[in-house]
Scaffold this motif. Structure first.
Motif, short mmCIF file in Angstrom:
data_model
loop_
_atom_site.label_atom_id
_atom_site.label_comp_id
_atom_site.label_asym_id
_atom_site.label_seq_id
_atom_site.Cartn_x
_atom_site.Cartn_y
_atom_site.Cartn_z
N THR A 27 2.47 12.38 2.13
CA THR A 27 3.41 13.17 2.94
C THR A 27 4.59 12.31 3.36
OG1 THR A 27 1.56 14.47 3.80
CG2 THR A 27 3.64 14.69 4.96
N ILE A 29 8.84 12.63 5.13
CA ILE A 29 9.75 13.48 5.92
C ILE A 29 11.00 13.74 5.10
CG2 ILE A 29 10.98 13.74 8.10
CD1 ILE A 29 9.11 11.69 9.33
N LEU A 35 8.09 18.34 6.50
CA LEU A 35 7.11 17.43 5.92
C LEU A 35 6.66 17.97 4.57
CD1 LEU A 35 4.91 16.50 9.05
CD2 LEU A 35 6.95 15.39 8.17
N HIS A 71 8.12 6.03 7.12
CA HIS A 71 6.75 6.41 7.43
C HIS A 71 6.22 7.38 6.39
CE1 HIS A 71 6.38 4.61 11.39
NE2 HIS A 71 7.60 5.01 11.66
N VAL A 72 5.00 7.13 5.94
CA VAL A 72 4.32 8.09 5.05
C VAL A 72 2.88 8.27 5.54
CG1 VAL A 72 5.68 7.45 2.99
CG2 VAL A 72 3.50 6.30 3.42
N ASN A 73 2.27 9.37 5.11
CA ASN A 73 0.84 9.51 5.30
C ASN A 73 0.20 9.75 3.94
OD1 ASN A 73 -1.73 11.46 5.72
ND2 ASN A 73 -1.49 10.12 7.49
N LEU A 74 -0.95 9.12 3.74
CA LEU A 74 -1.73 9.37 2.53
C LEU A 74 -3.03 10.00 2.97
CD1 LEU A 74 -0.94 5.90 1.08
CD2 LEU A 74 -0.21 8.06 0.07
N SER A 88 -2.01 5.96 7.58
CA SER A 88 -0.62 5.96 8.01
C SER A 88 -0.01 4.63 7.60
CB SER A 88 -0.50 6.09 9.53
OG SER A 88 -1.22 7.23 9.98
N GLY B 33 6.56 7.85 15.65
CA GLY B 33 7.20 8.14 14.36
C GLY B 33 6.26 8.08 13.17
N LEU B 35 3.08 8.99 10.70
CA LEU B 35 2.53 10.26 10.24
C LEU B 35 1.01 10.18 10.24
CD1 LEU B 35 4.91 11.15 7.23
CD2 LEU B 35 5.11 11.73 9.63
N VAL B 72 4.99 20.46 10.43
CA VAL B 72 3.69 19.96 9.97
C VAL B 72 3.62 20.14 8.46
CG1 VAL B 72 2.48 20.55 12.12
CG2 VAL B 72 2.50 22.19 10.23
N ASN B 73 2.72 19.38 7.84
CA ASN B 73 2.39 19.63 6.45
C ASN B 73 0.89 19.88 6.36
OD1 ASN B 73 1.36 18.49 3.58
ND2 ASN B 73 3.44 19.30 3.39
N SER B 88 4.60 23.33 3.74
CA SER B 88 5.44 22.83 4.83
C SER B 88 5.66 23.97 5.81
CB SER B 88 6.80 22.37 4.30
OG SER B 88 6.64 21.42 3.27
#
Ligand SMILES: Cc1cc2nc3c(=O)[nH]c(=O)nc-3n(C[C@H](O)[C@H](O)[C@H](O)COP(=O)(O)O)c2cc1C
Lengths: 147, 147
Positions: A27, A29, A35, A71-74, A88, B33, B35, B72-73, B88
């Motif tokens: 994910t 931004i 997102l 910033h990413v989320n996996l 994160s 900030g 995720l 949100v995702n 999304s």
């Protein structure tokens, strides 16, 4: 579980779970603040707390990561095992020839027909800040790594 | 596939995929900030383009969504079928008694021991802005809903 959450044991446990699931939803931004996520194959997950992914250098997600350290989320989900992992981290985009050489494998030709010399090939380097996992339906989360 | 991406057929297809996977990883933006994602059971996915989730009214994610209309995702992954969906949307938090009554089911007692009158029970209402899916390893994405 070890209470020292940034212990090597915890990082090893995280890497095992990641290897088991392999495909993450990454994910980022978007420009408009929304997102977006997309499936990404984890090319390498190292004991140095860094995850590597191949990507098109000119792609939607690369654009969203153009600021290095974005910033990413996996998220790694394996519903059949009731395993859910959230990582994160910060991503940066590179065209490092040597690293591409090191991580390349032929199955990647599906995405990069030009092979490892494809002009559009790039790598995303994600430095893990924090990781959490859930491994049973009613479980509360377990902080695995980071704060 | 229908080219009109916001067609009812596409929304129905999306809802079918969501029902099949059921558990989403919900990503929100933390105060700092970063995720974060966590598994969430989709309580209702309606033909009105709205998804409902039960949540603790006072919880990490509620805090991150305190600004109503927070981005949100939701990612739905089913590796065994090579199915990956990204939704999304915007989330808002409510304690609407009538809606809680309507959506409550007893299996939720695992998270809300006090039942539907648990003082901490809340609902997250996610309005879908955009949805995309991938259903084979080498497939490029298919925009399903929204632009
Ligand atoms: C399979 C599964 C389904 C879950 N479904 C929900 C849910 O529908 N609502 C919820 O609040 N938490 C659910 N949880 C727990 C959340 O993942 C999370 O731990 C909890 O909501 C607290 O998250 P927060 O601190 O980010 O708010 C679920 C956990 C698992 C493993």
């Amino acid at each position: 579980m070890n209470n020292n959450q940034t212990s090597p044991e915890n990082l090893n446990k995280l890497i095992d779970m990641i290897k088991d699931v392999d495909i993450a939803m990454m994910t980022t931004i978007d420009d408009d603040g929304s997102l977006r996520s997309r499936p990404m194959r984890t090319q390498k997950s190292g004991t140095d707390g860094i995850l590597w992914f191949f990507t098109g250098y000119e792609s939607g997600k690369s654009h969203e990561i153009k600021d290095n350290d974005a910033h990413v989320n996996l998220s790694y989900s394996k519903p059949s095992d009731e395993l859910y992992v959230s990582v994160s981290g910060r991503a940066s985009l590179t065209k490092d020839k040597q690293k591409i050489e090191e991580l390349w494998d032929p199955t990647l030709k599906a995405w990069f027909p030009g092979g490892k010399d494809d002009p559009n090939i790039g790598l995303l380097k994600v430095t893990i800040d924090k990781a959490e996992y859930w491994d049973a339906p009613n479980s509360t989360l377990i902080h695995l790594y980071g704060m």
